[in-house]
Write a protein that holds these residues in place. Sequence first.
Motif, PDB file in Angstrom:
ATOM      1  N   LEU A 131     -15.593  -0.431  35.627  1.00 48.76           N
ATOM      2  CA  LEU A 131     -15.045  -1.031  34.596  1.00 48.76           C
ATOM      3  C   LEU A 131     -15.928  -1.960  33.952  1.00 48.76           C
ATOM      4  O   LEU A 131     -15.897  -2.091  32.852  1.00 48.76           O
ATOM      5  CB  LEU A 131     -13.732  -1.891  34.981  1.00 48.76           C
ATOM      6  CG  LEU A 131     -12.387  -1.157  35.562  1.00 48.76           C
ATOM      7  CD1 LEU A 131     -11.367  -2.098  36.145  1.00 48.76           C
ATOM      8  CD2 LEU A 131     -11.998  -0.607  34.195  1.00 48.76           C
ATOM      9  N   VAL A 132     -16.889  -2.533  34.615  1.00 54.33           N
ATOM     10  CA  VAL A 132     -17.916  -3.445  33.910  1.00 54.33           C
ATOM     11  C   VAL A 132     -18.711  -2.536  33.157  1.00 54.33           C
ATOM     12  O   VAL A 132     -18.956  -2.682  32.090  1.00 54.33           O
ATOM     13  CB  VAL A 132     -18.627  -4.168  34.888  1.00 54.33           C
ATOM     14  CG1 VAL A 132     -19.719  -4.877  34.201  1.00 54.33           C
ATOM     15  CG2 VAL A 132     -17.740  -5.273  35.378  1.00 54.33           C
ATOM     16  N   LYS A 133     -19.130  -1.540  33.893  1.00 55.00           N
ATOM     17  CA  LYS A 133     -20.423  -0.268  33.211  1.00 55.00           C
ATOM     18  C   LYS A 133     -19.874   0.211  31.959  1.00 55.00           C
ATOM     19  O   LYS A 133     -20.714   0.510  30.999  1.00 55.00           O
ATOM     20  CB  LYS A 133     -20.807   0.597  34.461  1.00 55.00           C
ATOM     21  CG  LYS A 133     -21.634  -0.225  35.339  1.00 55.00           C
ATOM     22  CD  LYS A 133     -22.057   0.799  36.392  1.00 55.00           C
ATOM     23  CE  LYS A 133     -21.082   1.669  36.999  1.00 55.00           C
ATOM     24  NZ  LYS A 133     -21.587   2.447  38.126  1.00 55.00           N
ATOM     25  N   PHE A 134     -18.533   0.873  32.086  1.00 55.68           N
ATOM     26  CA  PHE A 134     -18.204   1.732  30.953  1.00 55.68           C
ATOM     27  C   PHE A 134     -17.163   1.115  30.039  1.00 55.68           C
ATOM     28  O   PHE A 134     -16.818   1.693  29.028  1.00 55.68           O
ATOM     29  CB  PHE A 134     -17.489   3.071  31.777  1.00 55.68           C
ATOM     30  CG  PHE A 134     -18.609   3.789  32.597  1.00 55.68           C
ATOM     31  CD1 PHE A 134     -19.874   4.146  32.235  1.00 55.68           C
ATOM     32  CD2 PHE A 134     -18.340   3.764  34.082  1.00 55.68           C
ATOM     33  CE1 PHE A 134     -20.768   4.621  32.822  1.00 55.68           C
ATOM     34  CE2 PHE A 134     -19.363   4.494  34.953  1.00 55.68           C
ATOM     35  CZ  PHE A 134     -20.469   4.735  34.371  1.00 55.68           C
ATOM     36  N   ALA A 135     -16.320   0.143  30.713  1.00 53.54           N
ATOM     37  CA  ALA A 135     -15.127  -0.120  29.869  1.00 53.54           C
ATOM     38  C   ALA A 135     -15.246  -1.347  29.181  1.00 53.54           C
ATOM     39  O   ALA A 135     -14.507  -2.279  28.601  1.00 53.54           O
ATOM     40  CB  ALA A 135     -13.740  -0.257  30.560  1.00 53.54           C
ATOM     41  N   LYS A 136     -16.475  -2.164  29.413  1.00 50.37           N
ATOM     42  CA  LYS A 136     -17.092  -3.427  29.155  1.00 50.37           C
ATOM     43  C   LYS A 136     -16.067  -4.582  29.514  1.00 50.37           C
ATOM     44  O   LYS A 136     -16.004  -5.505  28.758  1.00 50.37           O
ATOM     45  CB  LYS A 136     -17.368  -3.327  27.599  1.00 50.37           C
ATOM     46  CG  LYS A 136     -18.192  -2.468  27.053  1.00 50.37           C
ATOM     47  CD  LYS A 136     -18.416  -2.381  25.680  1.00 50.37           C
ATOM     48  CE  LYS A 136     -19.525  -1.529  25.117  1.00 50.37           C
ATOM     49  NZ  LYS A 136     -19.813  -1.419  23.653  1.00 50.37           N
ATOM     50  N   TYR A 137     -15.691  -4.264  30.858  1.00 52.13           N
ATOM     51  CA  TYR A 137     -14.820  -5.410  31.322  1.00 52.13           C
ATOM     52  C   TYR A 137     -15.665  -6.573  31.848  1.00 52.13           C
ATOM     53  O   TYR A 137     -16.672  -6.313  32.357  1.00 52.13           O
ATOM     54  CB  TYR A 137     -13.944  -4.791  32.495  1.00 52.13           C
ATOM     55  CG  TYR A 137     -13.289  -5.678  33.549  1.00 52.13           C
ATOM     56  CD1 TYR A 137     -12.259  -6.355  32.926  1.00 52.13           C
ATOM     57  CD2 TYR A 137     -13.684  -5.887  34.625  1.00 52.13           C
ATOM     58  CE1 TYR A 137     -11.419  -7.130  33.730  1.00 52.13           C
ATOM     59  CE2 TYR A 137     -12.936  -6.764  35.645  1.00 52.13           C
ATOM     60  CZ  TYR A 137     -11.886  -7.517  34.971  1.00 52.13           C
ATOM     61  OH  TYR A 137     -11.272  -8.353  35.878  1.00 52.13           O
TER      62      TYR A 137
END
Length: 186
Positions: free
Chosen positions: A139-145
Amino acid sequence: EDYKDIKPLKNLLEIKGNPWYLLKYVFGVLAVILITLLILFFLKRRKAKAEAAPKRLLSPLEELEVRIKELYQQSLFEKGKMKFFFIELTVILKQFLHRNYQFNAEDFTTYETLYDLKKRESEVSLLNNLEYLFSISDLVKFAKYIPEEDALKELAKKIEDTIGIYKVRAATALEQMQKEKVSWKE
């Protein structure tokens, strides 16, 4: 007739002296440079041999603990490099899984990694922890969460729980080996 404006070449001038007079100095300077480079090369090589002394190979669990501590010591959250933290966390976890379960987790996607891990691992809490770690990382890497403080605490708790499960498993395996060793000696 077209060549009348071209003057004939002048005779060559004779230069007196010995070319070896200057060349001996050039060779001397080159020799000093070459000797200096050789000395530096051998000193660097000797230093590299001294540093290349075999280090104790860490177990997969010990390596995981060390690398996770190093990752947290970089203080990437405070520097605002959360994505880099999760990229490194994923690499560390996949290398651990590769060493511990002998499958090429580094080349797998998260789904493939978890799918292959479920074939090899039966402990549900361990699978849930790793699934959470990989999910929040993706989520952090790809969805900019951007995870909140509670999510980061949960992340640290899941990492500690995962390492704790593996430590208990390693301690149990060690006890079993010692029992087998004792029974074998009798």
